[in-house]
Enzyme design. Structure first.
Site, PDB file in Angstrom:
ATOM      1  N   HIS A  54      65.101  42.068 -54.959  1.00 45.59           N
ATOM      2  CA  HIS A  54      66.382  42.703 -54.592  1.00 45.59           C
ATOM      3  C   HIS A  54      66.065  43.979 -53.593  1.00 45.59           C
ATOM      4  CE1 HIS A  54      64.781  44.681 -58.277  1.00 45.59           C
ATOM      5  NE2 HIS A  54      65.400  45.705 -58.165  1.00 45.59           N
ATOM      6  N   HIS A  56      66.332  47.414 -53.727  1.00 43.24           N
ATOM      7  CA  HIS A  56      65.867  48.595 -54.267  1.00 43.24           C
ATOM      8  C   HIS A  56      64.502  49.174 -53.651  1.00 43.24           C
ATOM      9  CE1 HIS A  56      68.666  48.574 -58.118  1.00 43.24           C
ATOM     10  NE2 HIS A  56      69.314  48.875 -56.871  1.00 43.24           N
ATOM     11  N   ASP A  58      61.796  50.600 -54.722  1.00 41.50           N
ATOM     12  CA  ASP A  58      60.772  50.211 -55.070  1.00 41.50           C
ATOM     13  C   ASP A  58      60.061  49.101 -55.180  1.00 41.50           C
ATOM     14  OD1 ASP A  58      62.829  50.089 -57.059  1.00 41.50           O
ATOM     15  OD2 ASP A  58      61.596  50.224 -58.833  1.00 41.50           O
ATOM     16  N   HIS A  59      61.017  47.851 -54.628  1.00 41.44           N
ATOM     17  CA  HIS A  59      60.654  46.359 -54.743  1.00 41.44           C
ATOM     18  C   HIS A  59      60.523  45.916 -53.084  1.00 41.44           C
ATOM     19  CE1 HIS A  59      61.142  45.381 -58.855  1.00 41.44           C
ATOM     20  NE2 HIS A  59      61.998  46.562 -58.766  1.00 41.44           N
ATOM     21  N   HIS A 110      71.658  43.432 -62.386  1.00 40.53           N
ATOM     22  CA  HIS A 110      70.988  44.509 -61.996  1.00 40.53           C
ATOM     23  C   HIS A 110      71.479  44.927 -60.600  1.00 40.53           C
ATOM     24  CE1 HIS A 110      67.958  47.796 -61.810  1.00 40.53           C
ATOM     25  NE2 HIS A 110      67.272  47.092 -60.583  1.00 40.53           N
ATOM     26  N   ASP A 134      63.828  42.609 -61.694  1.00 37.58           N
ATOM     27  CA  ASP A 134      64.543  43.289 -62.663  1.00 37.58           C
ATOM     28  C   ASP A 134      65.586  42.694 -63.299  1.00 37.58           C
ATOM     29  OD1 ASP A 134      62.736  45.171 -61.569  1.00 37.58           O
ATOM     30  OD2 ASP A 134      64.462  46.656 -61.068  1.00 37.58           O
ATOM     31  N   HIS A 172      58.492  45.367 -63.606  1.00 34.77           N
ATOM     32  CA  HIS A 172      58.205  46.760 -64.045  1.00 34.77           C
ATOM     33  C   HIS A 172      57.392  46.637 -65.568  1.00 34.77           C
ATOM     34  CE1 HIS A 172      60.635  49.253 -61.466  1.00 34.77           C
ATOM     35  NE2 HIS A 172      61.439  48.381 -61.495  1.00 34.77           N
TER      36      HIS A 172
END
Length: 284
Positions: A54, A56, A58-59, A110, A134, A172
């Site tokens: 996805h 975001h 942090d990915h 998410h 996530d 995570h």
């Protein structure tokens, strides 16, 4: 099929999947590209593509630098917001990297464009692998930031139809906090109590509690990983009836008005069905 687990940032995981015969490799959720390339060099593999679950940061934040360092690299995902995306994937689409097959599974909840990836290898005794980002975590799931709890439940229900021996690689390390929250919700649940003891006893590596090979257990052993509504610390968001503020439910967090309630969700009746279909506990 070899999977290298790479802990990065505060509690993220990125992955390098290696086809051992051709030495071709695919990365999943690149957040720290230089760290990834160190491992690519050490393993002596050829990186051909990036699968992003996805958009975001942090990915996906490492995609632009990685694309600059590796011209022609394919960056794949289901959401146009993913950095440096070269091709948008569709639900049910299948890819191939050497002997490794990839089935793309759209799992919204998410985010609206969240994609999970189911991988298996021809003529290989290793079980298939699911890279769930996530959507599916250990003892929980991601926050429903762009979707409803019902959407998240449907996504998890689809993942539960994969072969029961499938190994799960999530995005995570929230295992301990999710289980602590689950114990707050159901203090008499023996499964939660046993799993929490297991999580506290796991060895630490780079500050995170991870298994030796990063395998979280088979889907058939994962009822608490599918508790989308009642027991994930980041699984849902609840609207306080006394104030308009949305707050992320947590065992240690209460909104300013003091309102606290756990496990409220219109899809909660379906969670029990999914638990029954999934079987026993996650194994380390």
């Amino acid at each position: 099929m070899k999977v290298k687990v790479i802990p990065v940032l505060e509690d993220n995981y990125m992955y390098l999947v290696i086809e051992e015969l051709t030495r071709e490799a695919v990365a999943v959720d690149v957040a720290v590209p230089k760290r990834l390339l160190e491992i690519v060099g050490r393993e002596g593999v050829s990186l051909t593509a990036v699968l992003t679950t996805h958009h975001h940061w942090d990915h996906a934040r490492g995609n632009p630098e990685l694309a600059r360092l590796r011209p022609g690299l394919a960056v794949l995902g289901a959401d146009e917001r993913i950095f440096s995306l070269t091709r948008r994937l569709a639900h049910g689409e299948e890819l191939r990297f050497g002997a490794i097959h990839v089935r793309c599974l759209l799992t919204p909840g998410h985010t609206s464009g969240h994609m999970s990836y189911f991988l298996w290898e021809d003529d290989c005794p290793d079980p298939p692998a699911l890279f769930s980002g996530d959507a599916l975590l250990v003892a929980g799931c991601g926050s429903c930031l762009e979707g409803s709890a019902q959407q998240m439940y449907q996504s998890l229900a689809e993942l539960s139809t994969l072969p029961p021996e499938t190994k799960v690689f999530c995005g995570h390390e929230h295992t301990l906090s999710n289980l602590e929250f689950a114990q707050k919700v159901e203090p008499c649940n023996d499964h939660v109590r046993a799993k929490l003891s297991w999580a506290k006893a796991r060895p630490l590596r780079l500050g995170w509690r991870v298994g030796e090979d990063g395998l979280w257990g088979a889907l058939r052993q994962a009822p608490m990983m599918t508790r989308a509504c009642g027991h994930s610390r980041r699984g849902t968001r609840t609207m306080c009836p006394q104030c308009p503020r949305l707050w992320a439910r947590s065992a240690s967090t209460t909104p300013s008005c003091g309102w606290r309630e756990y496990g409220r969700c219109g899809a909660s009746a379906g969670v029990r069905t999914l638990r029954k279909a999934s079987g026993g506990l996650v194994e380390g």
